[in-house]
Motif scaffolding. Structure first.
Motif, PDB file in Angstrom:
ATOM      1  N   ASN A   1       1.228   2.041  -3.593  1.00 22.21           N
ATOM      2  CA  ASN A   1      -0.010   2.042  -4.363  1.00 22.21           C
ATOM      3  C   ASN A   1       0.001   3.188  -5.375  1.00 22.21           C
ATOM      4  OD1 ASN A   1      -2.982   3.204  -4.609  1.00 22.21           O
ATOM      5  ND2 ASN A   1      -3.166   1.026  -4.155  1.00 22.21           N
TER       6      ASN A   1
ATOM      7  N   MET B   1      -6.167   2.420   2.977  1.00 23.78           N
ATOM      8  CA  MET B   1      -6.093   1.328   2.018  1.00 23.78           C
ATOM      9  C   MET B   1      -5.943  -0.005   2.733  1.00 23.78           C
ATOM     10  SD  MET B   1      -6.376   2.403  -1.129  1.00 23.78           S
ATOM     11  CE  MET B   1      -5.671   1.030  -2.019  1.00 23.78           C
ATOM     12  N   THR B   2      -5.155  -0.021   3.798  1.00 21.52           N
ATOM     13  CA  THR B   2      -4.936  -1.255   4.542  1.00 21.52           C
ATOM     14  C   THR B   2      -6.221  -1.713   5.228  1.00 21.52           C
ATOM     15  OG1 THR B   2      -2.641  -0.576   4.927  1.00 21.52           O
ATOM     16  CG2 THR B   2      -3.500  -2.366   6.294  1.00 21.52           C
TER      17      THR B   2
ATOM     18  N   SER C   1      -8.431  -3.235   2.604  1.00 15.38           N
ATOM     19  CA  SER C   1      -7.948  -4.567   2.223  1.00 15.38           C
ATOM     20  C   SER C   1      -8.310  -5.599   3.281  1.00 15.38           C
ATOM     21  CB  SER C   1      -6.427  -4.535   2.031  1.00 15.38           C
ATOM     22  OG  SER C   1      -6.060  -3.639   1.015  1.00 15.38           O
TER      23      SER C   1
ATOM     24  N   ASN D   1       0.816  -1.217   0.000  1.00 12.73           N
ATOM     25  CA  ASN D   1       0.000   0.000   0.000  1.00 12.73           C
ATOM     26  C   ASN D   1       0.850   1.268   0.000  1.00 12.73           C
ATOM     27  OD1 ASN D   1      -2.586  -1.215  -0.021  1.00 12.73           O
ATOM     28  ND2 ASN D   1      -2.435  -1.657   2.150  1.00 12.73           N
TER      29      ASN D   1
END
Length: 434
Positions: free
Chosen positions: A53, A299-300, A303, A50
């Protein structure tokens, strides 16, 4: 305790910390990042990815490109011209900026890039009009997000093909999404969004002082800088214009002769330094590292929620509920609201991958037309703007406006309700299920 439960607990604590505000959002994001990895909710290599990214690279690069443009006299001239033309009217200013933003959003699929193009000029206009950027940046941000690919132009021309791909993959080809169906469903929201951003958003926006949005000494230094030499001045214009044109036409140029969007942004940022428009330390200073860390943490979290199966659990529950509800408007409301809310904490592409097939299967079991429903699911996922986890454009407009999560949430309530009501009522009327 299973992974899904652990993931939900960490996500809830992260959101609470964001709202609480006692710990910086960047710190909270990194604590959350570490917690997801340590507990096994996300694989270490996946979490580490990430940081590289492509959207994160675009965010940092666009900060530099924007800083290069701001270093020139161009934004000052634009701001002065806009202020002169508007006669000091904020409504006229917003009308021009919002319309241009909406037009760009039809050709550039990334709201992050559209906002990155428009925000430097908006910031200069705010300075010229002696108003704080916090009054306008949220409106500019949601104009870029909520109207993205709403018309069958540029990237929007591929929406119907993508949705038809979902129908074929789920063996429900009795219905076809026409090229103009997404526009037919989303056009009223585009109009409502424009009206709200122009006339009402600035009235409810917080008035955050400049001192709270940037380092005061750094701002003074920038203001005290001498104008650039002629070569660097022209280079700043050319680099920004070429970067913008590259992003606009990136989808329509053969892939063999064009770079991906993140590379176009990065090359633009590098050229700003190589040509001397910005010094190296100025370019580094323009990168908002706390917002980047917030993006990585967001983002993590997305996910982790996707990998845990949280979205699938919610989606299966909705499918069962839809089968029991007879009113198409209630079904439409459910399939818009839940993906819209879930996309605030998960990546929009992941939510679409979960909910569009579920919506198709639900309609298939009822013998209903799925076209309106799947367009609404996609629209719900594309118009999420209430948290920094929703889309990479949110951390960028938070930085530009100096907002914390409370500011964003408060400003988001009214447009979220408007977009939901208009989308569901209109789409279920013009593209009925039965």
């Amino acid at each position: 305790m299973n992974t899904l439960t652990i993931c939900l607990i960490i996500s809830l604590l992260t959101v609470i910390s964001y709202v609480w505000g006692k710990i910086s959002m960047a710190t909270t994001a990194m604590i959350s990042f570490a917690a997801f990895v340590i507990t096994g909710c996300v694989e270490p290599n996946d979490a580490l990815a990430n940081f590289g990214n492509s959207n994160g690279i675009m965010i940092m690069s666009m900060f530099v490109v924007a800083a290069g443009l701001q270093r020139t006299q161009f934004v000052k001239m634009v701001a002065t011209s806009v202020n002169k033309f508007s006669g000091g009217s904020l409504v006229k200013v917003m009308t021009g900026y919002v319309i241009i933003t909406i037009i760009l959003s039809q050709f550039i699929q990334s709201p992050l890039i559209v906002f990155g193009i428009m925000s430097p000029m908006m910031a200069a206009t705010c300075k010229d009009m002696n108003i704080n950027p916090s009054k306008v940046m949220f409106a500019l941000g949601i104009a870029a997000i909520a109207t993205c690919s709403a018309m069958p132009l540029g990237s929007g021309a591929t929406v119907s093909a993508e949705l038809n791909g979902y129908l074929q993959a789920n063996n429900y080809t009795d219905f076809v999404v026409a090229l103009t169906d997404p526009m037919k469903a989303r056009f009223p929201v585009l109009i409502v969004c424009a009206i709200y951003c122009i006339f009402f958003a600035t009235k409810v926006a917080p008035d955050i002082s400049v001192a709270a949005t940037a380092d005061e000494n750094g701002r003074r230094k920038q203001e005290d800088q001498k104008p650039l030499p002629p070569f660097q001045e022209k280079a700043g214009y050319i680099i920004f214009i070429l970067t913008t044109l590259g992003l606009i036409f990136q989808q329509s140029i053969p892939r063999s002769i064009v770079a991906p969007a993140w590379m176009i942004c990065m090359v633009g940022a590098i050229l700003m330094v190589v040509t001397g428009v910005l010094k190296g330390r100025e370019a580094c200073a323009s990168m908002n590292i706390p917002m980047y860390l917030l993006f990585v943490g967001s983002m993590t979290m997305g996910s982790a929620l996707s990998a845990s199966g949280a979205g699938a659990v919610v989606g299966d529950f909705l499918a069962g509920m839809a089968g029991k509800v007879g009113n198409p408007y209630i079904i439409g409301f459910i399939f818009f609201l839940v993906p819209f809310l879930l996309t605030q904490v998960m990546q929009n592409r992941a939510v679409m991958l979960i909910f569009i097939p579920i919506a198709i299967q639900a309609c298939k079991s009822m013998g209903a037309n799925p076209v309106g429903i799947i367009i609404m699911v996609q629209a719900a996922c594309l118009t999420a703007f209430m948290t920094p986890m929703a889309t990479p454009a949110v951390p960028m407009y938070m930085a530009a406006g100096g907002y914390d999560l409370k500011n964003v949430m408060k400003q988001s309530v009214i447009p979220a309700i408007l977009f939901c009501v208009v989308t569901v009522f209109w789409t279920m009327t013009v593209i009925p299920m039965y």
